[in-house]
Design an enzyme around this catalytic site. Sequence first.
Site, PDB file in Angstrom:
ATOM      1  N   CYS A 215      80.034  38.859  42.231  1.00 28.00           N
ATOM      2  CA  CYS A 215      80.455  37.882  41.217  1.00 28.00           C
ATOM      3  C   CYS A 215      80.496  38.529  39.839  1.00 28.00           C
ATOM      4  CB  CYS A 215      79.507  36.683  41.228  1.00 28.00           C
ATOM      5  SG  CYS A 215      79.931  35.447  39.991  1.00 28.00           S
TER       6      CYS A 215
ATOM      7  N   CYS B  98      79.263  36.319  36.998  1.00 23.13           N
ATOM      8  CA  CYS B  98      77.795  36.189  36.927  1.00 23.13           C
ATOM      9  C   CYS B  98      77.153  37.451  36.354  1.00 23.13           C
ATOM     10  CB  CYS B  98      77.184  35.968  38.313  1.00 23.13           C
ATOM     11  SG  CYS B  98      78.064  34.836  39.377  1.00 23.13           S
ATOM     12  N   ASP B  99      77.585  38.602  36.824  1.00 18.53           N
ATOM     13  CA  ASP B  99      76.829  39.833  36.573  1.00 18.53           C
ATOM     14  C   ASP B  99      77.534  40.864  35.688  1.00 18.53           C
ATOM     15  OD1 ASP B  99      74.812  38.858  38.219  1.00 18.53           O
ATOM     16  OD2 ASP B  99      75.736  39.662  40.027  1.00 18.53           O
TER      17      ASP B  99
END
Length: 333
Positions: free
Chosen positions: A157, A160-161
């Site tokens: 992701c 997300c990261d």
Amino acid sequence: MELFKSMDNLDNKEDSKKTDIKETEKVKCLIIGSGPAGYTAAIYAARANLKPVLYEGLQPGGQLTTTTEVENYPGYPEGVTGPVLMEDLKKQAERFGTDIRWGIATSTDLSNRPHKITIDNKKIIETETVIIATGASAKYLGLDAEKKYAGMGVSACATCDGFFYKGKDVAVVGGGDTAAEEAIYLAGLCNKVYVIVRKNYMRASKTMLARVEKTPNIEVLYEHNTKDLFGKDGVEGANLIKKMGTPEEEEVKINIHGFFLAIGHHPNSDIFADYLDRDDVGYIKTIPGTSKTNIPGVFACGDVQDPHYRQAITAAGSGCVAALDAERFLSSL
Ligand code: NDP
């Protein structure tokens, strides 16, 4: 508790022998799954006095438990780790009386109401409403290194990261729209983004492809497959094979700190396949703007019905919608 237990209340005793069913239980609202969608549905359903029972599923807490820092979930100005966020959501659902249990839904019978969901091949829950929040699982290549470096350079992701790789070199694997989108997102943060594509073309839409091509710090490596990752305390690079299986096959090494998988997701909807409308990939179809499936009393929320956004906050929002839809359905009976 408005739960009725019966040891002998089975519709089909022959089936029960086959599957070793020992118990049935009647509930008003069953929630399957414990990601942001499931817990948010539980908070709303419990506050509406639906006395929800929630089964956590294979991965209690869902996909977020495999991420480290979550910085885009509103309400946490300093960020929060995925496991802590999920623990907070769980506590909030418990505070209002959600009955949270270990267990996996193993089969379903949605042919009539009450719907019957079998848990762990052992017990049948008969329920007036079902909220499906079983999520989707990112696909991985199957390399040992993906497990070794999970949370230490390997991610599925970028939204997300990606932030943790600001200014660094990273790679995205995949040739679809997700890979294109993630590469473009990462290009805004990182020094350089490699896109590792196994064919000699990307299957992403023309618009996305054009955006990839005109982004100067993206380099697409066509006809490359990942052989392995290396690094001491995290990912430091990847060994790739160019033109695998051809006379021109050669090994290529790239130095990267982040390795992002974008080779598709598999929605966890297989046990509903006989009853619910799904798209080609397996995402459960809902009536737009609602969580309603093609079966009255069965609602879907979160990633199992969302091929587009797949964010914790959008999943949570759709969990709220599902609980409200379930409550309205029950009051209309
Ligand atoms: P897709 O299934 O479209 O693409 C998956 C990609 O991963 C393909 O390029 C495939 O390669 C590659 N792949 C699969 N397995 C492997 C493997 N083992 N090794 C290397 N590469 C592999 O998935 P997406 O998640 O990209 O998209 C899913 C759906 O969501 C699509 O319909 C897409 O259009 C849509 N979507 C739309 C967006 C938008 O409109 N903005 C954004 C994101 C998704 P190959 O081509 O060789 O099969």
